[in-house]
Design an enzyme around this catalytic site. Structure first.
Site, PDB file in Angstrom:
ATOM      1  CD  GLU A 120      39.162  -6.014  16.382  1.00 35.72           C
ATOM      2  OE1 GLU A 120      38.876  -6.204  17.584  1.00 35.72           O
ATOM      3  OE2 GLU A 120      38.416  -5.413  15.596  1.00 35.72           O
ATOM      4  CD  GLU A 167      36.927  -0.191  22.370  1.00 36.48           C
ATOM      5  OE1 GLU A 167      37.443   0.346  21.379  1.00 36.48           O
ATOM      6  OE2 GLU A 167      36.332  -1.277  22.335  1.00 36.48           O
ATOM      7  CD  GLU A 177      34.214  -7.378  16.869  1.00 38.78           C
ATOM      8  OE1 GLU A 177      33.514  -6.747  17.673  1.00 38.78           O
ATOM      9  OE2 GLU A 177      35.211  -8.032  17.200  1.00 38.78           O
TER      10      GLU A 177
HETATM   11  C1  GAL Z   1      36.431  -5.675  19.108  1.00 35.83           C
HETATM   12  C2  GAL Z   1      36.120  -4.492  18.212  1.00 35.83           C
HETATM   13  C3  GAL Z   1      37.153  -3.400  18.365  1.00 35.83           C
HETATM   14  C4  GAL Z   1      37.406  -3.115  19.826  1.00 35.83           C
HETATM   15  C5  GAL Z   1      37.809  -4.406  20.509  1.00 35.83           C
HETATM   16  C6  GAL Z   1      38.118  -4.252  21.972  1.00 35.83           C
HETATM   17  O1  GAL Z   1      35.350  -6.492  19.336  1.00 35.83           O
HETATM   18  O2  GAL Z   1      36.068  -4.886  16.872  1.00 35.83           O
HETATM   19  O3  GAL Z   1      36.706  -2.244  17.698  1.00 35.83           O
HETATM   20  O4  GAL Z   1      36.250  -2.613  20.399  1.00 35.83           O
HETATM   21  O5  GAL Z   1      36.768  -5.317  20.405  1.00 35.83           O
HETATM   22  O6  GAL Z   1      38.466  -5.504  22.539  1.00 35.83           O
END
Ligand code: GAL
Length: 685
Positions: A313, A361, A159
């Site tokens: 993702e 997280e 990202e």
């Molecule tokens: C994304 C990121 C991941 C994780 C995810 C959580 O933006 O690429 O590494 O942090 O968010 O929602």
């Protein structure tokens, strides 16, 4: 859509990718957990994993001393189990030792202060040290795994985003400006720097933090995209040299405003998105958020129209950064995933495979929860979804065929957003797109979404909301599109500035578009949000629109010069001026929405546009609002994705024909029931 021209590219080949970010480097002290992972991966029906995204400090705990043994073991196990790996370059998070030894790799913030080391996604884009370190680690990875049977794709960094104001980045900005403008005179003219006495006399005087010249602000955004693209190209150099048969991608973030993804996509072999929709199944307006996500999927499919795309993702459960952290309701996960596939995706992956025990997280949804086994509802839902995916393989390689194009353009958006005096706050550009897109989505009319520099001449309808800036050649191409029979729909704030954000003189829209629309606009009245004005459609108008229309807070003060008024303002000092016009130009039509209309009015307007232009629906059937139908087809194979994004069950009245439910194998006919948030994929036979 064709398959990827890479011998080892896994997307769009024998499987719909299913899996996610896997971080075994966080679990090296728990060998039993790693064993369990491989048992569970099979049970969950996952087949593809993104490895090593944030693993740099475990690959290179000390400068120049590399340790890849754990990755060797994981890669081998992946290959043994038939899984594929999207191997990451780890530049998204720099190791502590590196950031302390080489402070230049840390960004400098707006106040001119070097940032502390921590978090992620915050390295300097220009630092030669960081670039060298990235080349070194990427070379190690490429050389070590070049022939590994599990390697199927490169995941470049994570990202990409943000900016740095260090001396190196500023020097690079100044060089970029010099290349772009050639002379300070040209720059001073383009940015109107006489304003507040800002005439520049040396490139080095140009400070990107000065927001008083919106031409400068716009160029800074362009520069950031250039800088990130150059960093991406730098990252992939060793990968291309060693593994030319493995495609490279990077994960984007929907319509993130900080980078022009359309431009970045040109450097990538395929595009991948990270999507965490906030679907609320208790909200009767759920369909509007679903339509907004569909819009993004259409945009992603169109970044590289001849290549497959994927969700890199998504989340099988609640995301920890959303308020409230609501658990996903049954049916919703499948609905979200199938929605992306209906719009052309060929892979749906998660963040992440397993929840960590610590870190910020740890409460973010993942396939494997802290219980650590398969006995929870999230795991079961992922495994159930995998069984559905297995039945969807015939869909691989099919395309979406659209006759309607939407123009979504980052540069246009930025130009509008950086100006004071435009009602561009609160994500208005995206929201306006979504409002215009909704009626097409509700009718199941396929739509392509791409930026204004792309060729749109083969479409029947072009919808260009808020085309504030006209990039070179766009006005001419729009003109010729309409002349040759196309239908063009535009709105207030169209054709106001040129690519440097200088206003066109002589009435808007500029560059000859006044003639195409048969109207010219002198100004815009922007009232309080919540303003509602009722207008009557002119009886017998050629768009066939009847009854009331509702205008909201934005009104262009437009004058007819050949166009037919379909509705006029009835109040205020500009009563009688047209709020909606249609103009026959050549063989086609140009429709100008001077007012910001509410969604019900947009349904009427776009309903008329679609039926007069004769655009195709994915399925000629009747179904209630909230139901979405997407079609994918190729070489005589056709599939329909029917989804009910509402809180009530819905029925779709199938037309005559032969439809087979792809998942159950049963035939479907007559009235097809979809539960709330239910989905069905039909093969048309
Ligand atoms: C994304 C990121 C991941 C994780 C995810 C959580 O933006 O690429 O590494 O942090 O968010 O929602």
């Amino acid at each position: 859509m064709s398959t990827l021209p890479f011998a080892r590219g896994i997307l769009g080949k024998d499987r719909i990718l299913h899996g996610g970010d896997y971080n075994p480097d966080q679990w090296l002290d728990y060998p039993e957990v790693l064993d369990e992972d491989f048992r569970l991966m099979k049970l969950a029906g996952c087949n593809t994993f993104s490895l090593g995204i944030f693993a740099w400090s475990s690959y290179e705990a000390e400068e120049g001393k590399y340790t890849f043994e754990w990755l060797d073991a994981i890669m081998d196990r992946m290959a043994r189990d038939g899984h594929k790996v999207i191997l990451a370059t780890p530049s998204g998070a720099k190791p502590n030792w590196m950031a302390h030894k080489y402070p230049e790799i840390r960004r400098v913030n707006e106040q001119g202060l070097r940032e502390f080391q921590g978090h992620r996604h915050n390295h300097c884009w220009s630092s030669p040290v960081y670039r060298r370190k990235v080349t070194a680690i990427n070379t190690q990875l490429a050389e070590r795994y070049r022939d590994h049977p599990a390697l199927g794709m490169w995941h470049i960094s994570n990202e990409y985003s943000g900016h740095c104001y260090c001396d190196l980045c500023l020097a690079s900005w100044h060089r970029w400006l010099e290349d772009r403008y050639g002379s300070l005179d040209a720059l001073n003219h383009a940015w109107w720097t006489g304003f507040w006495s800002h005439r520049f006399t040396a490139w080095s005087e140009v400070d990107p933090r000065d927001t008083s010249m919106d031409g400068l602000s716009l160029d800074w955004m362009r520069f950031l995209t250039w800088q990130v693209k150059s960093f991406f190209l730098h990252e992939i150099e060793p990968l291309r040299a060693t593994t030319p048969d493995v495609p490279c991608t990077a994960n984007f973030m929907g319509t993130f405003g900080g980078l022009n993804y359309a431009e970045l996509a040109t450097a990538m072999d395929l595009v991948a998105d990270d999507q965490y929709p906030a679907y609320d199944t208790s909200n009767p307006d759920l369909a509007r958020s679903a339509a907004a996500v569909s819009f993004k999927h259409d945009l992603y499919r169109c970044f590289k129209p001849d290549r497959p795309w994927m969700l890199m993702e998504s989340c099988p459960d609640a995301t920890n950064w959303r308020e409230p952290r609501r658990l996903k309701r049954p049916g919703l996960h499948e609905a979200e995933m199938l929605q992306s596939i209906g719009h052309g995706a060929e892979g749906t992956l998660y963040f992440q495979w397993r929840k960590g025990r610590g870190g910020c997280e740890k409460f973010h949804g993942a396939v494997v929860d802290h219980i650590g086994n398969e006995n929870n509802f999230v795991f079961r839902r992922v495994a159930d979804y995998a069984k559905i995916l297995d039945k969807l393989k015939p869909v691989l390689g099919t395309d979406v065929h659209a006759e309607v194009a939407f123009l979504y353009d980052w540069e246009v958006r930025w130009a509008w957003e950086v100006c004071a005096g435009t009602p561009s706050g609160n994500g208005a550009y995206d929201k306006t797109m979504h409002d215009h897109y909704l009626p097409f989505w509700e009718a199941g009319i396929p739509v392509d979404v791409f930026d204004s520099s792309r060729d749109f001449s083969s479409y029947k309808v072009v919808v260009a909301p808020l085309l504030f800036m006209l990039k070179p050649g766009v006005a001419e191409r729009l003109r010729s599109f309409v002349e040759k029979g196309g239908t063009l729909v535009a709105t207030y704030f169209t054709g106001i500035v040129d690519p440097t954000n200088l206003c066109f003189m002589g009435g808007w829209p500029g560059e000859g578009l006044k003639e195409v629309f048969g109207v010219w606009c002198e100004d815009h009245d922007v009232q309080n949000s919540g303003t509602v004005r009722s207008l009557n459609a002119v009886s017998g108008n050629s768009l066939g629109i009847e009854g009331d229309l509702t205008a909201l807070e934005i009104s262009a003060l437009a004058h007819e010069e050949g166009a037919e008024a379909v509705a006029r303002y009835a109040d205020d000092f500009y009563a009688g001026t047209p709020a909606l016009t249609v103009h026959t130009f050549g063989q086609g039509k140009a429709i100008y929405l001077g007012a910001k209309f509410d969604v019900d009015s947009l349904r009427k307007i776009h309903g008329s546009v679609a039926s007069q232009a004769g655009v195709r629906r994915a399925l000629e059937a009747s179904y209630p609002r909230g139901v979405a139908v997407q079609g994918r087809e190729k070489d005589g194979r056709a599939y329909l994705f029917l989804q009910n994004f509402s809180v009530e069950p819905a029925k779709v009245d199938l037309p005559a024909g032969s439809f087979r439910r792809l998942v159950s194998g049963e035939m479907a006919s007559g009235s097809l029931e979809l539960p709330a948030c239910g989905s069905e994929v039909l093969a048309v036979e």
